[in-house]
Design an enzyme around this catalytic site. Structure first.
Site, PDB file in Angstrom:
ATOM      1  N   SER A 252      -0.298  81.484  38.184  1.00 57.83           N
ATOM      2  CA  SER A 252      -1.256  82.065  39.118  1.00 57.83           C
ATOM      3  C   SER A 252      -0.548  82.665  40.312  1.00 57.83           C
ATOM      4  CB  SER A 252      -2.263  80.981  39.525  1.00 57.83           C
ATOM      5  OG  SER A 252      -2.443  80.962  40.914  1.00 57.83           O
ATOM      6  N   LYS A 253      -0.863  83.913  40.545  1.00 59.71           N
ATOM      7  CA  LYS A 253      -0.257  84.644  41.647  1.00 59.71           C
ATOM      8  C   LYS A 253      -0.632  83.950  42.974  1.00 59.71           C
ATOM      9  CE  LYS A 253       1.133  88.533  43.809  1.00 59.71           C
ATOM     10  NZ  LYS A 253       2.517  88.666  44.139  1.00 59.71           N
ATOM     11  N   ARG A 254      -1.875  83.495  43.012  1.00 63.30           N
ATOM     12  CA  ARG A 254      -2.344  82.854  44.242  1.00 63.30           C
ATOM     13  C   ARG A 254      -1.550  81.584  44.562  1.00 63.30           C
ATOM     14  NH1 ARG A 254      -7.634  80.639  44.503  1.00 63.30           N
ATOM     15  NH2 ARG A 254      -7.799  81.225  42.324  1.00 63.30           N
ATOM     16  N   ASP A 262       7.115  91.222  41.474  1.00 61.08           N
ATOM     17  CA  ASP A 262       7.913  90.189  42.158  1.00 61.08           C
ATOM     18  C   ASP A 262       9.211  89.925  41.394  1.00 61.08           C
ATOM     19  OD1 ASP A 262       5.934  89.820  44.079  1.00 61.08           O
ATOM     20  OD2 ASP A 262       4.960  88.220  42.954  1.00 61.08           O
TER      21      ASP A 262
END
Ligand code: GLU
Length: 482
Positions: A252-254, A262
Site C-alpha cells: 500500500s502506497k499509503r 518511487d
C-alpha cells in the site's frame, strides 16, 4: 479469434506495483498470442481526479515497453478510449435492457432508500433494494417519465438459482442470486455507474480477456449477468491475487510501500522491475528467473498464474537489479551511472569511466553510487582498526611497514598506470617476503579510508593519480604512527 486485453487504470497519480503487474500480464496475455493490448483510462470518478495522472500512465507504459496498440494517445477503431468522453453512449444500452425486461426505472427517493436501511435487521448496513419500482405498472412509469421525475435504472437480478463463472486463476466461482442487489446501472444525473460502464466498454472494445485485481472477483457475477442480459459473450476472466507486503498486509502506497516511480527514484532499473514483477504471481514452466520482455512474451502462459498472494520482496528485486547491472553493456551502464557520478564527484578530474567499470560489478542500485564513490573525492576520517584484516594477515604494525615501503617505490614510478603500479607493488611484495594482501590491503585501506571499496589497491591508485595516492599513503603512515 484475436485476443484483446485492456489495461483500465483510474488515474490516481502514481503507478502502484499491483497495477503495473496487471498491465504487464494483460500485455503478455495479448502478445504471447499475437493479440492486441488496449489502454482505456477510467476517469469517471472525478473526486479522485489528480492533475497529470494520465501522463504518469502513458509514461510508465512507455518506459516499461508495454506498448499499447490502441488508446487515447494512439487511437484505434473502438474509441474514445477515455471513459469520461464516452458518457453519452450508455443510456441507450440501459434502455435496451429495460425493453428486454432485464432492467427497470426506479423513482425511489433518497429518504425511501434510507428507510430501507433502517428497516433492515442488520441496521444501517447494506440493504437490498426491495424492488418497489419493479412492480410499478407500465403506465405509471411512463407518467413519471413524462413528468420529468428523476430516476435511476436498475438491473433486475434473477431471484432464484445461482450464477457461476469460470475464472482462469480462481476456478469456478458461484454465488446465490438472492444475495445480489438490483444494482444501479444509470444514475439520476444520467451518467452510468462504474460497473455498468466497465461492462459496456469491454464489450464495445471487443475485449476477450478481462484481467484485473481479485478485489473485483465479487462483482464479477453481476458483470456476467449483464452480459447475459444483453445476450453478449462474456470475456474470459483472469483475476489476480493481491501483491502483499508480508503475509498479512497488501502492498500500500499509503503505508509507505513504493510505487513504480518511487522504485525508479530509488535507483532501480526499469528492466529489472518489469522482470521482477512478472514473477509476482506467475512462474515459467522451467525455473528461469531472468527474462527480457521479449522472452516473457514468448514464455508467458496463463496456466502459470497462481492464486496465492505474492509477496513483494525488495531484497529479491535488489538482487535482480544487481544482476541486470552486471550483465548490461558497459556503455549503457555508463550512461545511467554518469549523472550520479557527476553529482557525487563534481569538481574532480577523476576518470569516471574507470570508476564505472569498478562499480558495475558490485552495484545493487544506481543510488548506491554516491556513497560508494564519495571517498574518491574526499578521504573520509577513519580509524586504524581498518588496517587489521584476518584473512589478509595484517595488523597496524604490518600496515605501517608496508605503507612506508610503498611510498618511495611508487614515488619513483615514471609512468602511472595499472600495469606499472601492479608490477612495482608485486616486486615490493617479493622483496619484503610478505604476502600480497599484507601490502595490498593496507594500501587499499589508506587510499579509500573505507572497510570496503569498489576496486583494490592498484585500481584505486591508478584512478586517484600519483600525487593523491602518495598523499593518502602518507596520511595512513601518520595515523598508524600515532
Ligand atoms: N479502473 C479499475 C482500477 O483501476 C480497473 C477495473 C478493471 O480492470 O476492470 O482498479
Amino acid at each position: 479469434m484475436e485476443i484483446r486485453t485492456r489495461f483500465a487504470p483510474s488515474p490516481t497519480g502514481y503507478m502502484h506495483i499491483g497495477n503495473l503487474r496487471t498491465a504487464l500480464y494483460e500485455y503478455l496475455i495479448a502478445k504471447s498470442q499475437g493479440g492486441k493490448f488496449i489502454l482505456r483510462i477510467e476517469d469517471t470518478d472525478q473526486e479522485r481526479y489528480v492533475e497529470g495522472a494520465t501522463d504518469i500512465i502513458y509514461n510508465t507504459l512507455k518506459m516499461t515497453g508495454l506498448h499499447h496498440d490502441e488508446g487515447p494517445d494512439v487511437g484505434g477503431d473502438y474509441g474514445p478510449y477515455v471513459q469520461s468522453e464516452r458518457m453519452g453512449m450508455y443510456m441507450d444500452f440501459a434502455k435496451e435492457l429495460v425493453e428486454k425486461g432485464q432492467a427497470y426505472y426506479c423513482f425511489c427517493t433518497k429518504e425511501r432508500l434510507e428507510s430501507l436501511k433502517e428497516n433492515n435487521a442488520e441496521g444501517s448496513a447494506f440493504a437490498k433494494y426491495d424492488r418497489h419500482c419493479y412492480n410499478l405498472p407500465k403506465e405509471e412509469v411512463q407518467a413519471k417519465l413524462d413528468a420529468g421525475e428523476p430516476f435511476v435504472i436498475r438491473q433486475k437480478m434473477p431471484e432464484e438459482g445461482t450464477t457461476a463463472f469460470q475464472d482462469m486463476v480462481y476456478g469456478e466461482i458461484t454465488v446465490e442470486n438472492k444475495e445480489l442487489d438490483d444494482q444501479i446501472l444509470m444514475k439520476a444525473d444520467g451518467f452510468p455507474t462504474y460497473n455498468f460502464a466497465n461492462v459496456v466498454d469491454d464489450h464495445l472494445m471487443k475485449i476477450t480477456h478481462v484481467v484485473r485485481g481479485s478485489e473485483y472477483l465479487s462483482s464479477t457475477p453481476k458483470y456476467n449477468l449483464l452480459y447475459q442480459a444483453f445476450g453478449w459473450d462474456a470475456p474470459v476472466y483472469v483475476h489476480l491475487p493481491a501483491v502483499m507486503r508480508d503475509a498479512h498486509h497488501k502492498l500500500s502506497k499509503r503505508h509507505g510501500d513504493k510505487s513504480f516511480e518511487d522504485l525508479i527514484r530509488a535507483g532501480y532499473l526499469v528492466e529489472a522491475i518489469v522482470n521482477y514483477i512478472a514473477l509476482l504471481g506467475w512462474s515459467p514452466s522451467d525455473n528461469t528467473e531472468i527474462f527480457t520482455l521479449k522472452e516473457l512474451e514468448e514464455k508467458f502462459h496463463i496456466e502459470g498464474l497462481s492464486k496465492s498472494p505474492a509477496i513483494f520482496d525488495i531484497k529479491k528485486l535488489t538482487w535482480m537489479n544487481g544482476e541486470y547491472m552486471k550483465a548490461m553493456d558497459f556503455e549503457k551502464f555508463f550512461a545511467l551511472a554518469e549523472p550520479k557520478l557527476n553529482e557525487a564527484l563534481a569538481g574532480t578530474q577523476l576518470d569516471f569511466r574507470k570508476i564505472a567499470v569498478l562499480l558495475q560489478k558490485r552495484l545493487e542500485t544506481l543510488n548506491d553510487i554516491p556513497h560508494l564513490v564519495a571517498f574518491f573525492k574526499e578521504l573520509p576520517v577513519y580509524g586504524t582498526e581498518l588496517y587489521t584484516h584476518k584473512k589478509m594477515k595484517t595488523n597496524d604494525d604490518i600496515a605501517l611497514a608496508s605503507l612506508q615501503a610503498a611510498i618511495p617505490v611508487l614515488e619513483g614510478l615514471e609512468e602511472w598506470n595499472e600495469t606499472a603500479i601492479h608490477d612495482c607493488l608485486m616486486a615490493l611484495v617479493g622483496e619484503l617476503g610478505i604476502k600480497n594482501g599484507q601490502l595490498l590491503w593496507p594500501v587499499r585501506t589508506a587510499l579509500s579510508g573505507e572497510p570496503t571499496s569498489p576496486g583494490g589497491a592498484i585500481e584505486l591508485a591508478d584512478i586517484l593519480g600519483k600525487a593523491e595516492t602518495i598523499r593518502r599513503l602518507q596520511n595512513g603512515v601518520s595515523l598508524l604512527s600515532k
